[in-house]
Structure formats: C-alpha cells, structure tokens
Design a protein around this motif. Structure first.
Motif, PDB file in Angstrom:
ATOM      1  N   ILE A 235      -3.222 -20.026   4.867  1.00 26.00           N
ATOM      2  CA  ILE A 235      -3.072 -17.784   4.668  1.00 26.00           C
ATOM      3  C   ILE A 235      -1.952 -17.268   3.778  1.00 26.00           C
ATOM      4  N   ILE A 236      -3.507 -16.394   3.014  1.00 25.75           N
ATOM      5  CA  ILE A 236      -2.900 -15.323   2.300  1.00 25.75           C
ATOM      6  C   ILE A 236      -3.581 -14.307   2.524  1.00 25.75           C
ATOM      7  N   HIS A 237      -1.683 -14.629   2.314  1.00 24.10           N
ATOM      8  CA  HIS A 237      -1.725 -12.274   3.109  1.00 24.10           C
ATOM      9  C   HIS A 237      -1.764 -11.537   1.565  1.00 24.10           C
ATOM     10  N   LEU A 238      -2.717 -11.259   1.672  1.00 26.61           N
ATOM     11  CA  LEU A 238      -2.747  -9.957   1.141  1.00 26.61           C
ATOM     12  C   LEU A 238      -2.432  -8.574   1.004  1.00 26.61           C
ATOM     13  N   VAL A 239      -1.755  -7.346   0.431  1.00 28.00           N
ATOM     14  CA  VAL A 239      -0.894  -6.683   0.470  1.00 28.00           C
ATOM     15  C   VAL A 239      -0.942  -5.687  -0.674  1.00 28.00           C
ATOM     16  N   ARG A 240      -1.179  -4.296  -0.475  1.00 24.17           N
ATOM     17  CA  ARG A 240      -0.897  -3.815  -1.156  1.00 24.17           C
ATOM     18  C   ARG A 240      -0.332  -2.384  -1.216  1.00 24.17           C
ATOM     19  N   ASP A 241       0.116  -1.801  -2.445  1.00 21.17           N
ATOM     20  CA  ASP A 241       1.544  -0.620  -2.295  1.00 21.17           C
ATOM     21  C   ASP A 241       0.394   0.846  -1.661  1.00 21.17           C
ATOM     22  N   PRO A 242       1.504   0.758  -0.155  1.00 22.06           N
ATOM     23  CA  PRO A 242       0.828   1.289   0.655  1.00 22.06           C
ATOM     24  C   PRO A 242       0.227   2.763  -0.145  1.00 22.06           C
ATOM     25  N   ARG A 243       0.190   3.536  -0.849  1.00 20.72           N
ATOM     26  CA  ARG A 243       0.869   5.115  -1.805  1.00 20.72           C
ATOM     27  C   ARG A 243      -0.835   4.817  -1.679  1.00 20.72           C
ATOM     28  N   GLY A 244      -1.401   3.853  -2.523  1.00 20.39           N
ATOM     29  CA  GLY A 244      -2.629   3.439  -3.281  1.00 20.39           C
ATOM     30  C   GLY A 244      -3.756   3.150  -1.683  1.00 20.39           C
ATOM     31  N   ILE A 245      -3.046   2.764   0.036  1.00 19.24           N
ATOM     32  CA  ILE A 245      -4.424   2.318   0.378  1.00 19.24           C
ATOM     33  C   ILE A 245      -4.315   3.245   0.848  1.00 19.24           C
ATOM     34  N   ILE A 246      -2.883   4.554   1.239  1.00 16.62           N
ATOM     35  CA  ILE A 246      -3.781   5.163   1.785  1.00 16.62           C
ATOM     36  C   ILE A 246      -4.471   6.527   1.219  1.00 16.62           C
ATOM     37  N   GLN A 247      -4.048   6.224  -0.661  1.00 16.53           N
ATOM     38  CA  GLN A 247      -4.857   7.530  -1.215  1.00 16.53           C
ATOM     39  C   GLN A 247      -6.581   7.001  -0.921  1.00 16.53           C
ATOM     40  N   SER A 248      -7.187   5.562  -1.267  1.00  9.20           N
ATOM     41  CA  SER A 248      -8.419   5.624  -1.043  1.00  9.20           C
ATOM     42  C   SER A 248      -8.393   5.825  -0.134  1.00  9.20           C
ATOM     43  N   LYS A 249      -8.324   5.776   1.214  1.00  8.92           N
ATOM     44  CA  LYS A 249      -8.368   5.368   2.352  1.00  8.92           C
ATOM     45  C   LYS A 249      -9.345   7.254   2.258  1.00  8.92           C
ATOM     46  N   LEU A 250      -7.998   7.946   2.081  1.00  7.10           N
ATOM     47  CA  LEU A 250      -7.858  10.045   1.684  1.00  7.10           C
ATOM     48  C   LEU A 250      -9.393   9.929   1.104  1.00  7.10           C
ATOM     49  N   LYS A 251     -10.279   8.993   0.010  1.00  8.39           N
ATOM     50  CA  LYS A 251     -11.410   9.401  -0.440  1.00  8.39           C
ATOM     51  C   LYS A 251     -12.144   8.874   0.332  1.00  8.39           C
ATOM     52  N   ILE A 252     -12.099   8.058   0.300  1.00  7.12           N
ATOM     53  CA  ILE A 252     -13.685   7.331   1.252  1.00  7.12           C
ATOM     54  C   ILE A 252     -13.380   8.755   2.999  1.00  7.12           C
ATOM     55  N   LYS A 253     -12.872   8.990   2.993  1.00 10.59           N
ATOM     56  CA  LYS A 253     -12.445  10.167   4.663  1.00 10.59           C
ATOM     57  C   LYS A 253     -11.859   8.796   5.653  1.00 10.59           C
TER      58      LYS A 253
END
Length: 399
Positions: A235-253
């Motif tokens: 298993i590869i558990h892929l993570v990212r800085d949550p601030r980057g995740i949420i900002q990206s989600k805000l961008k695509i609504k």
C-alpha cells in the motif's frame, strides 16, 4: 516516510490542437492493443454470477480471495487533490501493468444517493442485488476482490460503465469503447460481443505482472483488511499538506466558503484515522506500507519514483523515467484534472501564494495532529506563508 515513529506522535485516542492530437493517439493506441488481443486471444470466460435474490442484502466478502504469488499488487490510498492521478499514472505506464483509476467511483455515488436506505446494483447476467447503506464497506471490498482476482464479469454494471475508464486507463479504456452499446437498463444476459470484450479485459488482467489501483474513496482501515489475503500486496498512502488540498478544492469549487469549515474538519478527521491504521500496519505487515508525500514526488520526481518502484520490487524502466520527466516538465500546463505541469515543484507550493492567511491557520490548527506526524509546519505569519524560501515542512526519514 518512517511510519515506525508514528506511535509516539499520535494521540491514542496552437496548444489546444496538440492536446487533441495527443488524446486521439492515446485512444487509438489503446484500441489497437485491445483489437490485437480481441482477434488473437481465446480465453474462457468465467461463468456469470449465479442468480441472486433481489431482496438479498448479505455481502460475502473476503472469503474467496485467491493469491497471485507471481505478480505485484499495489493499492494507492489517497485523497482528492493530492497528486493521486500523477502517482497512479506512474504504474499505468509500467510495461506489464493492469491499472484501474478510481474503481469505487460509481459505487460511492450510488451509496451517496440511496433510495429508501437501499442501493441496487445491476450485473451483466441480468441480476440485481439490493444492499443496505450500512453495507457500503463490505460492497467496496467485494468489488475490489473481484478486480484483484480478475473477475471483471462479476463487477456491477455501474462500475463497468464508469466514464473514468475512457480517460485514465489503458485496458479498461479499450473495454469501455468495445462494450459501448452492449449495456442497457434491461440487460438480461451477456451477448457474444460483450463476452469478447470481457474475455480480452480478463486476459490482460490475468497476464499482467502488476495490478495497480488508485483510490480516493477507500479508507486505510478498509485497505488494511486486504493485506492478510494478498501477501504480495503493498500500500502507498499518499498525503499532502492539507492547506494545499483545501486551496486546490476551493479553486475547482469542490469546497466553498460556506462548506469550508465543515469540509476541513471532515478531512482532518479522516486522515487522522487513516494515520492511526498506517501506524499499525508495519507492526503486523512489515515493509508493506509506504507513506508518500505529494511534495516529495513533485519536487524530486525521478528520485521519488525510483524509490517507489524499489519499494514494490519492480524495475524502474527507462521509458518510465522519460514519462515522468514529460509529466513534470511539460511545455504547457494541462487541464485542472490532468497530470502534466510545466514545473511540478512550483505547482506543489502554489497554494501558498493564493490561500487566505486566516483559512491557512484554521486548516493547520484543525489538522495539527496529522501535520505534526507528517512534518508540515505552521507558517504562522502572513509573511512566512508567502515567503517561499521558508520551508512548509520538515525533512523526515524514508522507510
């Protein structure tokens, strides 16, 4: 990332034209490959599932998994906007791979919109199964087992007709086009043409040396239940800085200002639960889990990809190196859901120039537990947030 140290840290509780040409070539190559097997491979199609009681809600999960000892299985467990499409594409391009993008996409939709607390799934032999919403996890694992055992004919029609097959995969993209027009609401049997499409996809699956699946709708708890059944699974558990995740989600609504706080709490709760499982896996199943930070792949794509293939015991093929370079150093930026980036390293930190400072603080504080574990730093002042020479994460040791 060293998951052995998690125990101490966790709380117990014209450019457009070129794009069109490339997409067309990709589709044509996939169809040609599929056609070659279509006319040249005769594979016995496993029998269709037996007649199923339409009122049956019991799920027979995890008790018939066969073990493919001569192949590698990898599950990528990720979250939306973590670079999972890029990560999955590394394994899609492997020379002998059967790769599926988001196998649970249509099931998740079905269980998100139930009728009278029941979900009805249809199958190619004309039968249906009714499930309770509470059986979601069991149904997910049941279908994953069908994929892992190349029992493609046992998958629900909702899964077989998922539109993602036509874009992000190779074998299932060819199946998608081959089977066009052979599925309908009133399907009662597998006709000859659909049977040939299934045979070819099953043949590819059985012959592949790598089975790879990318998920953003699977929890680590669910994924961990498969490890005892498949000793060759990692298993590869892929993570990212949550601030980057949420900002990206805000961008695509995918996140709005109205849902922002709720969405952040939901995400932080989910990753904290997943990391608790990730802490336990190496104790029960040594060397079968790797935590991958998206930022590491974006900033050092070749080095990080080579580490991933070494973790899986696979050869890091030369054409993979060329593919990775093309994806992370493209001549132009592709669509918001695609993988090509002019500069992947710059892209991974772009959120710092756009996110609202107060939002960034809320996200970090809400996800503080997982941020400490994964090495993400607070960047408490607006100046620190915007100054890209100040790191947003600390170095952590690889497994």
């Amino acid at each position: 990332m060293d998951v052995r140290n998690l125990d101490a840290k966790l709380p117990t509780d014209s450019i457009l034209t070129k794009r069109k040409i490339c997409c067309t070539m990709f589709v044509v190559l996939g169809l040609l490959t599929f056609y070659a097997c279509y006319v040249g491979v005769a594979v016995e199609l496993p029998p269709a599932p037996a007649e199923i009681d339409q009122n049956k809600t019991e799920v027979n999960t995890l008790n018939k998994a066969s073990i493919h000892r001569n192949r590698t299985i990898v599950l990528i467990v990720a979250y939306m906007r973590t670079g999972s499409t890029l990560t999955g594409s590394l394994f899609r391009e492997y020379s002998s791979a059967f790769y599926v993008f988001e196998p649970l996409h249509m099931l998740q939709q079905a269980f998100s919109r139930p009728a009278d607390d029941k979900v009805t799934l249809k199958y190619v032999n004309g039968t249906t199964r009714n499930y309770l919403v509470s059986e979601r996890s069991e149904v997910f694992l049941d279908e994953i087992n069908s994929w892992l055992n190349c029992k493609i004919e046992s998958l629900s029609i909702q899964t077989l007709t998922c539109r993602h097959h036509r874009v992000f995969t190779k074998v299932m993209m060819a199946f998608f086009y081959c089977s066009q027009g052979h599925f309908s609401a009133s399907i009662s049997h597998v006709d000859a043409n659909l049977e040939r499409c299934l045979r070819t996809a099953i043949s590819f699956c059985k012959e592949a040396q790598l089975l790879a699946f990318k998920f953003i709708r699977l929890s680590m708890e669910e994924a961990s239940k498969l490890l005892p059944l498949y000793p060759n699974m990692k298993i590869i558990h892929l993570v990212r800085d949550p601030r980057g995740i949420i900002q990206s989600k805000l961008k695509i609504k995918a996140v709005t200002t109205k849902t922002f706080k709720k969405d952040v709490v939901t995400y932080c709760s989910r990753i904290e639960k997943d990391l608790k499982v990730s802490k336990e896996i190496p104790q029960k199943h040594p060397k079968r889990l790797k935590i991958l930070r998206y930022e590491d792949l974006a900033e050092k794509p070749l080095e990080t990809a080579e580490t991933l293939f070494k973790f899986l015991g696979l050869t890091f093929e030369k054409h993979l190196q060329d593919f990775i370079f093309q994806q992370t150093h493209a001549s132009h930026k592709s669509c918001k859901y695609c993988t090509q980036r002019k500069n992947s390293s710059k892209t991974s930190n772009k959120w710092r120039s756009h996110i609202d400072h107060n939002m960034a603080i809320f996200i970090y504080d809400t996800c503080r537990t997982s941020n400490v574990i994964l090495g993400y730093l607070p960047l408490e002042s607006a100046q620190a947030l915007r100054n890209l020479t100040i790191p947003s994460r600390r170095l952590v040791h690889e497994v």
